[in-house]
Design a protein around this motif. Structure first.
Motif, mmCIF file in Angstrom:
data_model
loop_
_atom_site.group_PDB
_atom_site.id
_atom_site.type_symbol
_atom_site.label_atom_id
_atom_site.label_comp_id
_atom_site.label_asym_id
_atom_site.label_seq_id
_atom_site.Cartn_x
_atom_site.Cartn_y
_atom_site.Cartn_z
ATOM 1 N N ALA A 38 0.837 -1.193 0.000
ATOM 2 C CA ALA A 38 0.000 0.000 0.000
ATOM 3 C C ALA A 38 0.874 1.247 0.000
ATOM 4 N N PHE A 39 1.859 1.244 0.871
ATOM 5 C CA PHE A 39 2.797 2.358 0.987
ATOM 6 C C PHE A 39 3.485 2.619 -0.344
ATOM 7 N N GLU A 40 3.972 1.535 -0.945
ATOM 8 C CA GLU A 40 4.658 1.669 -2.229
ATOM 9 C C GLU A 40 3.707 2.121 -3.312
ATOM 10 N N TYR A 41 2.463 1.646 -3.204
ATOM 11 C CA TYR A 41 1.497 2.025 -4.236
ATOM 12 C C TYR A 41 1.254 3.530 -4.202
ATOM 13 N N ILE A 42 1.039 4.066 -2.976
ATOM 14 C CA ILE A 42 0.762 5.504 -2.861
ATOM 15 C C ILE A 42 1.951 6.308 -3.384
ATOM 16 N N LEU A 43 3.124 6.037 -2.827
ATOM 17 C CA LEU A 43 4.285 6.827 -3.212
ATOM 18 C C LEU A 43 4.702 6.542 -4.650
ATOM 19 N N GLY A 44 4.545 5.288 -5.061
ATOM 20 C CA GLY A 44 4.891 4.939 -6.438
ATOM 21 C C GLY A 44 4.016 5.661 -7.441
ATOM 22 N N SER A 45 2.708 5.764 -7.134
ATOM 23 C CA SER A 45 1.821 6.481 -8.068
ATOM 24 C C SER A 45 2.220 7.950 -8.136
ATOM 25 N N LEU A 46 2.528 8.535 -6.957
ATOM 26 C CA LEU A 46 2.937 9.943 -6.960
ATOM 27 C C LEU A 46 4.229 10.113 -7.767
ATOM 28 N N TYR A 47 5.127 9.164 -7.595
ATOM 29 C CA TYR A 47 6.405 9.231 -8.303
ATOM 30 C C TYR A 47 6.186 9.148 -9.816
ATOM 31 N N ASP A 48 5.334 8.194 -10.216
ATOM 32 C CA ASP A 48 5.032 8.060 -11.643
ATOM 33 C C ASP A 48 4.372 9.320 -12.171
ATOM 34 N N PHE A 49 3.472 9.881 -11.347
ATOM 35 C CA PHE A 49 2.797 11.115 -11.739
ATOM 36 C C PHE A 49 3.832 12.214 -11.998
ATOM 37 N N CYS A 50 4.768 12.367 -11.060
ATOM 38 C CA CYS A 50 5.818 13.388 -11.209
ATOM 39 C C CYS A 50 6.619 13.150 -12.489
ATOM 40 N N GLN A 51 6.969 11.889 -12.708
ATOM 41 C CA GLN A 51 7.809 11.610 -13.881
ATOM 42 C C GLN A 51 7.040 11.790 -15.171
ATOM 43 N N SER A 52 5.743 11.489 -15.137
ATOM 44 C CA SER A 52 4.967 11.635 -16.368
ATOM 45 C C SER A 52 4.805 13.105 -16.723
ATOM 46 N N VAL A 53 4.795 13.984 -15.712
ATOM 47 C CA VAL A 53 4.626 15.408 -16.019
ATOM 48 C C VAL A 53 5.970 16.067 -16.275
#
Lengths: 321, 170
Positions: A107-122
């Protein structure tokens, strides 16, 4: 797929569904009659235990106590609550991170991982990594400020302040004007910081650009009247555009602050009012709504900061010419 | 402006406190959340990359091994064919040689037999001639005994000789 034919509805047998429905309806009727609306319509029917104090929301947070003359408001305590929650949770998970994650770590990785992917995608691979901690902190802080303040009892827990008044100990920190403002300032200064760091002092030319103006003046002095005049004219335009750009950055602070503050305060008031008008069940859908609003506002604040950061580092100074 | 801000709840110490709250949260989360999570995410992607590279490597190795095996099989097949061909060739040679030897032997045998026959014939002729000469002498003795005239004597000898010539030639 041959599933056995289900009897009943929603996984319960029909009689159970009917009983639940009747209880539910009874509660709704009782709530409507006993709430503020019911009292206006039917008078007092002896349901005074359902009465809820008329909400009187105040925008400035209340001072719960003072440390060396420094006022500690309930919104600050609320922010501390969020900080403690986030840090303890993160610490509990990250203390023993494994390559093959367990449930909590997933869960922890999912939350931070999604934010990380979001940052990288933008912002792209490299910048996404640089912006990630800031964006993630803004998101988590705003989202959990909103969500934790929805815990029943959070907003109603009272303490006596030093002057002997009853005070709410916690208040959703997002509903304190100072927190959105502080976040907006952080956002503004980080944009400035990353802009300067990436592009050097050229970044400031975006706001104050005398180059064209001085060039035009130089041409005027050298006697090239036509070129000089148009140069000066373009220089003035550059200056005005720079001023507008600067103004838009200041307005970003205002819009970021007020958007978050307004949404969260309105949500809080909405919940209070619905609970006051019709107690118990009526507020439930609005709770769901507020969960969504908290998520959205956090995403918007963090996302806009990310976009501003990306714009500041993308070097659009060259695009303008 | 200031009054409006205060009506909204702006308060410099609280503002600073919230700013500090955010910075504290940022610092703490950086330590307990972002750094470890980045490490583990990076580690994982590294691991995935490594294992994929390894898979690729193993695949290549397998392909190479397969090619090697195929090559060896082909080589072995070729070698076998060559062996068979050589064996066939050798067999053919041996056969030819044997045939030739047999023929030579046969010829030698025939030649020897012929020579032997010739020899025996010559011998037989020789014996026959001796016998004939003896006969002739006997005949001559008899003729002498009967006292033939000179002319009859001559005729007799001529006839004998002629007969012996015919014999010799036959």
């Amino acid at each position: 797929m041959s599933e056995p034919k289900k009897k009943g509805c929603l996984g319960c047998s029909f009689p159970l569904v009917i009983i639940i429905g009747i209880v539910f309806l009874g509660l709704v009727v009782l709530a409507v009659v006993g709430g503020a609306i019911g009292r206006e319509l039917f008078g007092d029917l002896g349901l005074s235990f359902l009465e809820i104090d008329k909400p009187h929301p105040e925008l400035p947070p209340e001072v719960v106590f003072q440390i060396f003359g420094f006022p500690i408001t309930n919104s600050i305590v609320g922010a501390w609550f969020t900080i403690v929650f986030l840090v303890v949770f993160s610490w509990a998970v990250s203390r023993r991170l494994k390559l093959i994650p367990g449930r909590l770590q997933s869960a922890f990785e999912y939350i931070l991982g999604s934010l990380y992917d979001f940052c990288q995608s933008v912002a792209g691979e490299v910048n996404g990594r640089r912006f990630f901690p800031l964006v993630a902190t803004i998101f988590l802080f705003v989202a959990f400020n909103a969500w934790l303040s929805l815990i029943p009892g959070f907003g109603s827990y009272e303490v006596l302040n030093p002057e002997g008044h009853h005070m709410h100990l916690f208040r959703g920190a997002n509903t304190d004007f100072n927190l959105p403002l502080a976040l907006a300032f952080v956002s503004f200064f980080m944009v400035l910081f990353f802009g300067l760091k990436t592009m050097g002092f050229r970044y400031l030319e975006l706001y104050v650009n005398f180059r064209q103006f001085v060039k035009g003046l130089g041409q005027l002095v050298r006697g090239k009247l036509k070129a000089g005049l148009s140069g000066v004219f373009l220089g003035v335009i550059d200056l005005v555009v720079g001023g507008l750009e600067f103004l838009s950055h200041l307005i970003r602070i205002v819009s970021l602050t007020l958007r978050l503050f307004g949404n969260m305060t309105a949500g809080e008031i909405l919940l209070l009012v619905t609970a006051f008008l019709i107690p118990w069940l009526f507020a439930l859908p609005f709770y769901g709504l507020e969960l969504l609003v908290g998520f959205l506002q956090a995403l918007i604040f963090a996302g806009l900061t990310l976009v501003f950061l990306t714009m500041a580092t993308a070097g659009h100074g060259e695009e303008a010419h | 402006m200031w009054a409006a801000l205060e009506a909204l709840g702006f308060n410099t110490p609280v503002f600073l406190a919230q700013l500090i709250n955010f910075i504290i949260l940022f610092g703490l989360l950086y330590l307990v959340a972002y750094k470890p999570i980045m490490r583990i995410l990076d580690g994982r992607s590294q691991k995935v990359r490594e294992s994929m590279e390894q898979t690729e490597h193993i695949k290549q190795q397998a392909e190479r091994a397969e090619a090697e095996v195929a090559r060896q099989i082909e080589a072995a097949g070729k070698e076998g064919q060559e062996l068979v061909a050589r064996a066939a060739r050798t067999g053919e040679e041996i056969k030819k040689q044997a045939q030739q030897e047999a023929r030579q032997e046969g010829e030698a045998l025939i030649a020897r037999a012929r020579a032997e026959i010739q020899h025996e014939r010559d011998e037989a002729i020789g014996e026959l001639r001796e016998e004939f000469a003896g006969l002739t002498i006997m005949a001559a003795e008899k003729v002498v005994e009967r006292s033939l005239d000179k002319k009859a004597h001559r005729e007799l000898i001529d006839r004998v000789l002629e007969e012996s010539d015919v014999l010799k030639r036959g």
